[in-house]
Design an enzyme around this catalytic site. Sequence first.
Site, short mmCIF file in Angstrom:
data_model
loop_
_atom_site.label_atom_id
_atom_site.label_comp_id
_atom_site.label_asym_id
_atom_site.label_seq_id
_atom_site.Cartn_x
_atom_site.Cartn_y
_atom_site.Cartn_z
N ILE A 74 8.80 6.23 16.90
CA ILE A 74 8.66 6.78 15.75
C ILE A 74 7.37 7.90 16.07
CG2 ILE A 74 8.31 6.89 13.16
CD1 ILE A 74 10.73 5.44 13.63
N CYS B 17 -3.19 12.80 13.40
CA CYS B 17 -3.79 11.68 13.20
C CYS B 17 -3.81 10.80 14.51
CB CYS B 17 -3.54 10.91 12.28
SG CYS B 17 -2.27 9.99 12.22
N LYS C 91 0.86 -1.07 -0.09
CA LYS C 91 -0.05 0.01 0.10
C LYS C 91 0.74 1.24 -0.02
CE LYS C 91 -1.64 1.49 4.11
NZ LYS C 91 -1.44 3.03 4.43
N ASN C 92 1.89 1.46 0.91
CA ASN C 92 2.65 2.56 1.03
C ASN C 92 3.47 2.98 -0.33
OD1 ASN C 92 1.45 3.18 3.38
ND2 ASN C 92 3.00 2.43 4.69
N ASP D 15 5.02 0.23 12.05
CA ASP D 15 3.71 -0.36 11.69
C ASP D 15 3.58 -1.79 12.10
OD1 ASP D 15 3.22 1.99 10.49
OD2 ASP D 15 3.29 1.66 8.34
N ARG E 100 -3.57 10.73 4.23
CA ARG E 100 -2.66 11.78 4.54
C ARG E 100 -1.65 11.76 3.46
NH1 ARG E 100 -0.51 13.80 8.92
NH2 ARG E 100 1.30 13.30 8.04
N ARG F 226 -8.54 0.24 5.36
CA ARG F 226 -7.77 1.23 4.47
C ARG F 226 -6.72 0.34 3.95
NH1 ARG F 226 -6.52 6.07 8.06
NH2 ARG F 226 -4.90 6.14 6.43
N ARG G 201 1.63 14.69 13.16
CA ARG G 201 2.67 14.42 11.88
C ARG G 201 3.10 15.62 11.24
NH1 ARG G 201 0.08 8.59 10.19
NH2 ARG G 201 2.07 8.49 8.94
N PRO G 202 4.10 16.39 11.76
CA PRO G 202 4.43 17.23 10.82
C PRO G 202 4.94 17.11 9.48
CG PRO G 202 6.10 16.71 12.71
CD PRO G 202 4.78 15.69 12.59
N ILE G 203 4.91 18.19 8.62
CA ILE G 203 5.58 17.95 7.27
C ILE G 203 6.72 18.95 7.12
CG2 ILE G 203 3.55 16.55 6.31
CD1 ILE G 203 3.09 19.13 4.54
N ASP G 204 7.23 19.48 7.98
CA ASP G 204 8.28 20.47 8.10
C ASP G 204 9.45 19.97 7.19
OD1 ASP G 204 8.54 18.79 10.09
OD2 ASP G 204 10.34 19.60 10.54
N GLN G 205 9.77 18.74 7.11
CA GLN G 205 11.03 18.21 6.33
C GLN G 205 10.60 18.06 4.68
OE1 GLN G 205 14.18 17.64 7.83
NE2 GLN G 205 12.84 18.65 9.51
C1 UD1 Z 1 5.19 6.59 6.59
C2 UD1 Z 1 3.92 5.35 6.23
C3 UD1 Z 1 3.71 4.89 7.65
C4 UD1 Z 1 4.66 4.60 8.65
C5 UD1 Z 1 5.82 5.79 8.70
C6 UD1 Z 1 6.96 5.10 9.34
C7 UD1 Z 1 3.23 5.86 4.08
C8 UD1 Z 1 2.09 6.50 3.27
N1 UD1 Z 1 2.97 6.03 5.45
O1 UD1 Z 1 4.42 7.64 7.22
O2 UD1 Z 1 2.68 3.98 7.47
O3 UD1 Z 1 4.17 4.28 9.84
O4 UD1 Z 1 6.21 5.90 7.39
O5 UD1 Z 1 7.60 4.12 8.77
O6 UD1 Z 1 4.23 5.50 3.70
N2 UD1 Z 1 8.58 13.91 10.84
C9 UD1 Z 1 8.81 15.19 11.23
N3 UD1 Z 1 8.74 16.07 10.12
C10 UD1 Z 1 8.52 15.74 8.68
C11 UD1 Z 1 8.08 14.37 8.48
C12 UD1 Z 1 8.06 13.37 9.52
O7 UD1 Z 1 9.06 15.48 12.09
O8 UD1 Z 1 8.34 16.62 7.96
C13 UD1 Z 1 8.57 12.80 11.91
C14 UD1 Z 1 7.09 12.10 12.25
O9 UD1 Z 1 6.50 13.00 12.85
C15 UD1 Z 1 7.51 10.70 12.56
C16 UD1 Z 1 8.95 10.45 11.83
O10 UD1 Z 1 9.29 11.80 11.47
O11 UD1 Z 1 7.95 11.07 14.14
C17 UD1 Z 1 8.67 9.41 10.57
O12 UD1 Z 1 7.56 9.73 9.83
P1 UD1 Z 1 7.62 9.65 8.52
O13 UD1 Z 1 8.54 8.65 8.20
O14 UD1 Z 1 7.54 10.95 7.52
O15 UD1 Z 1 6.01 9.01 8.13
P2 UD1 Z 1 5.14 9.12 6.89
O16 UD1 Z 1 5.85 9.06 5.72
O17 UD1 Z 1 4.04 10.19 7.35
#
Ligand code: UD1
Length: 430
Positions: free
Chosen positions: A327, A117, A22-23, A305, A93, A397, A122-126
């Site tokens: 995580i 969620c 899925k991912n 996961d 997401r 899902r 779950r920030p997307i700052d990166q």
């Molecule tokens: C993806 C997977 C999810 C899995 C996760 C970790 C998909 C669609 N989903 O989620 O099933 O649980 O990887 O293996 O592939 N973070 C930041 N800033 C950012 C992005 C992330 O601080 O900009 C932090 C998150 O809060 C978290 C960590 O980084 O603590 C890992 O998150 P991330 O690997 O980005 O998870 P997703 O890609 O959302």
Amino acid sequence: MEQYIMKGGNPLVGEVTVSGAKNAALGILTAAIMTDEDVLIENLPDVRDINVMLEAIEEIGARVERVDRHTVRINASTIQEISVDDEYIRRIRASYYFIGALLGKYKSAQVPLPGGCNIGSRPIDQHLKGFRALGGDVRIEGGAVIVHAIDLVGSHIYLDVVSVGATINIMMAATLAEGLTILENVAKEPHVVDVANFLNSMGANIKGAGTDTIRIRGVKKLHGTEYSIIPDQIEAGTFMCAAAVTRGDVMVKNVIPKHLEAITAKLLEIGCEVIEFDDAVRVVGKPVQRHTDIKTLPYPGFPTDMQPQMTVTLALAAGTSMVTESIFENRFKYVDELARMGSCIKVEGNVAVIDGVKRLTGAQVNAPDLRAGAALVLAGLAAEGVTEVDEIGYIQRGYECFEEKLQGLGAMIEKVDSEKDAQKFRLKVG
Ligand code: UD1
């Protein structure tokens, strides 16, 4: 309201075939809109998140043709919108991948900002840091991320946290930037590699996916391709735990054993037998399984996961285990549900201390999220008596035909949507 109802206590035995990841599929489907030519994608899992993603792709104007249940042809030459509807981001997401894909192709994207969620903030700052480094002007306005670039130019980007989403998103945009992008401290998950392989099959020039550093040499445009998605590591792991926790014997087919090493290692530690084949793993549970400690980490570490499914397995192992979630901040919500089945688990912060019990008993429980929902089903299949799992929309899902696949292993489980059907099930199983 649909629920799973099951009578536990029987070992699961037999063979099960794992669906596409899925991912990986979520990234690949969005990347498919980066060319105007036809893209054929095979081994797509038939799960809700994927179907919502396909709707979102159609909604922005691309053509989506369902060739069969697991194959889709996408043609994005007709895209008219660089703006994604709020509804889709609320439902999945991962529609934030539209930012990277649209920015790369059209130098412009407008996508609602995903909120937190059930498993935490779950920030997307990166992701945004990466788009800025490539020359994107990133604004947050009216709850949406709006990115425009006059030119996208390759850059040297160091991720402050290892993020699957940021790695894939930035990689997509950089594919169509000018010059070289070096992305450091990236995620190495199998689905990151799969998205990179897919982009390369469209003419991208990406090297190093699967290591800490990815180098992307921008190309002018991408072309059509045919691609088959890798098997789902987490679905495979879930069935491996199902074998372990029910003391069963399950051959999990259509897997890449290398992707499962962290899970295999833990199952061996607790005393299960795990036999690897070229594209299958067989897990044989043992009457007495031992405790172990687990810490979730980015790949190749133990996947977050799989944390709930493994915690359920340890809830029925002898001795005290410790599971550390490193995580996500709020990924132990299901523990309260599990307690209603007789488990003995104490959560402090991001650590769960599990005192293994000899038996669980059936109860009515709620699935708080996708993986925890699957874990509660595993608990129900190992427990004595009848368990009902509510809120199974979460499970659907990400798991294709979950109950059918479990039934194929001898599980007494049904999906019901009324009390009358639940009652019928209870009468049938005695
Ligand atoms: C993806 C997977 C999810 C899995 C996760 C970790 C998909 C669609 N989903 O989620 O099933 O649980 O990887 O293996 O592939 N973070 C930041 N800033 C950012 C992005 C992330 O601080 O900009 C932090 C998150 O809060 C978290 C960590 O980084 O603590 C890992 O998150 P991330 O690997 O980005 O998870 P997703 O890609 O959302």
